[in-house]
Design a protein around this motif. Structure first.
Motif, PDB file in Angstrom:
ATOM      1  N   TYR A   4      39.120  42.181  30.607  1.00 43.64           N
ATOM      2  CA  TYR A   4      40.036  41.710  31.649  1.00 43.64           C
ATOM      3  C   TYR A   4      40.191  40.200  31.505  1.00 43.64           C
ATOM      4  O   TYR A   4      39.204  39.470  31.407  1.00 43.64           O
ATOM      5  N   LEU A   5      41.452  39.743  31.483  1.00 47.89           N
ATOM      6  CA  LEU A   5      41.720  38.313  31.385  1.00 47.89           C
ATOM      7  C   LEU A   5      42.913  37.960  32.251  1.00 47.89           C
ATOM      8  O   LEU A   5      44.043  38.403  31.987  1.00 47.89           O
ATOM      9  N   SER A  38      26.099  54.329  36.421  1.00 49.24           N
ATOM     10  CA  SER A  38      27.086  55.386  36.726  1.00 49.24           C
ATOM     11  C   SER A  38      28.325  54.791  37.391  1.00 49.24           C
ATOM     12  O   SER A  38      28.894  55.357  38.326  1.00 49.24           O
ATOM     13  N   GLY A  39      28.738  53.620  36.905  1.00 54.71           N
ATOM     14  CA  GLY A  39      29.928  52.951  37.424  1.00 54.71           C
ATOM     15  C   GLY A  39      29.693  52.128  38.671  1.00 54.71           C
ATOM     16  O   GLY A  39      30.606  51.458  39.154  1.00 54.71           O
ATOM     17  N   HIS A  40      28.476  52.131  39.192  1.00 55.34           N
ATOM     18  CA  HIS A  40      28.161  51.379  40.406  1.00 55.34           C
ATOM     19  C   HIS A  40      27.569  50.015  40.044  1.00 55.34           C
ATOM     20  O   HIS A  40      26.519  49.954  39.395  1.00 55.34           O
ATOM     21  N   PRO A  41      28.222  48.910  40.426  1.00 56.20           N
ATOM     22  CA  PRO A  41      27.665  47.578  40.146  1.00 56.20           C
ATOM     23  C   PRO A  41      26.552  47.241  41.138  1.00 56.20           C
ATOM     24  O   PRO A  41      26.792  47.065  42.328  1.00 56.20           O
ATOM     25  N   PHE A  42      25.341  47.159  40.643  1.00 59.70           N
ATOM     26  CA  PHE A  42      24.170  46.979  41.489  1.00 59.70           C
ATOM     27  C   PHE A  42      24.080  45.551  42.023  1.00 59.70           C
ATOM     28  O   PHE A  42      24.246  44.589  41.287  1.00 59.70           O
ATOM     29  N   ILE A  72      38.155  45.603  39.146  1.00 61.31           N
ATOM     30  CA  ILE A  72      38.093  45.219  37.728  1.00 61.31           C
ATOM     31  C   ILE A  72      36.969  45.964  37.016  1.00 61.31           C
ATOM     32  O   ILE A  72      37.165  46.537  35.933  1.00 61.31           O
ATOM     33  N   ILE A  73      35.788  45.978  37.611  1.00 66.17           N
ATOM     34  CA  ILE A  73      34.627  46.587  36.965  1.00 66.17           C
ATOM     35  C   ILE A  73      34.821  48.087  36.781  1.00 66.17           C
ATOM     36  O   ILE A  73      34.563  48.638  35.694  1.00 66.17           O
TER      37      ILE A  73
END
Length: 287
Positions: A4-5, A38-42, A72-73
């Motif tokens: 991503y930019l 699992s796609g979760h930003p800790f 984004i993440i």
């Protein structure tokens, strides 16, 4: 790999940043490294809080909201097929006039990429080595997670490429500080000790979380100024950061420690695993 930019998801080979970006010319930028499970930003809220505080300090007029970061993440995780990853979120000053700029920056460069991250199902031990290179003092009132990384890189040059070792900085006064890429803890007589922020160390997100976990487990934590001799009677030593999570130390100098067999590090690691799949913020442990 898709990155991503500045509002676009593009192939990494097509990502280009102007050489006139003050993040390149003067190192004016802040970054965070965030693990996704699992796609979760800790601990996303903690990372964003530190990021946004750093941007204010550098006079970069940008604020990354949880929604923006999460969008984004999660899109990167989807496009790259990497639900378990190490995400690096960078915000630099962007284009500015030639020369050092007094005015705030209003057009930052936002760059986000991820790397595969295979989570270990057991702790991985490290050997801690005292560095001869001292920890530099922060450029401003406190240490930022900024693009000014030469002190860390030079320390890595001193250490070499052995991934099983972590160099430990001392301050110029000789106090224990932190690892090259980690925060530093030890246990003695039922208390966890760690250098205080006033030594110039980074206020690590995982460091904060471990201290919250210890509080929840009724384990006392003491911060302060400590000389290396304090470790002569340490019962356990461990390191923390967002990617290694908790790494017990098995050897430091000529002394050996329990490593993964340590009672306290094992308890903290088990609690870390329990919470790491869903917590947005360490503050949730206080409620």
């Amino acid at each position: 790999m898709i990155v991503y930019l500045n509002g676009q998801f593009i192939e990494k080979e097509k990502a280009m940043i102007s050489p006139f970006d003050h993040g390149y010319l003067y190192g004016l930028g802040i970054f965070e490294t965030i693990p996704t499970y699992s796609g979760h930003p800790f601990l996303l809220d903690d990372h964003l809080e530190r990021l946004n505080e750093g941007l204010k300090e550098l006079r970069i007029r940008a604020s990354i909201t949880r929604k923006k970061a999460l969008d984004i993440i999660q899109e990167l995780c989807r496009r790259n097929g990497l639900p378990d990853s190490s995400v690096r979120l960078n915000v630099s000053a962007g284009l500015g006039e030639m020369g050092m700029q007094i005015e705030p920056y209003h057009r930052p460069t936002i760059f986000v990429f991820q790397r595969p991250f295979k989570r270990l199902h057991a702790m991985k031990e490290k050997e801690a080595v005292l560095l001869t290179l001292p920890r530099n003092t922060p450029e401003t009132g406190k240490r930022l997670k900024s693009h000014h990384f030469l002190n860390n890189v030079a320390a890595k040059w001193e250490m070499g490429s052995n991934g099983e070792q972590e160099g430990i900085f001392l301050t110029k006064e000789g106090h224990l500080a932190e690892g090259i890429v980690s925060n530093f803890f030890w246990v003695k007589e039922g208390t966890i000790f760690t250098p205080c922020l006033q030594t110039g160390i980074l206020d690590g997100v995982t460091r904060r979380f471990i201290m919250k976990l210890a509080e929840r487990l009724h384990i006392p934590v003491q911060e302060g100024y400590f000389f290396p001799e304090e470790l002569d009677h340490a019962e356990e030593i461990f390191l923390t950061n967002s990617i290694i999570e908790i790494a017990p130390v098995r050897k430091m100098g000529d002394r050996f420690y329990p490593g993964i067999r340590g009672k306290y590090v094992r308890t903290l690691w088990e609690e870390y695993q329990r919470y790491s799949s869903y917590l947005w913020s360490a503050k949730a442990l206080s409620v």
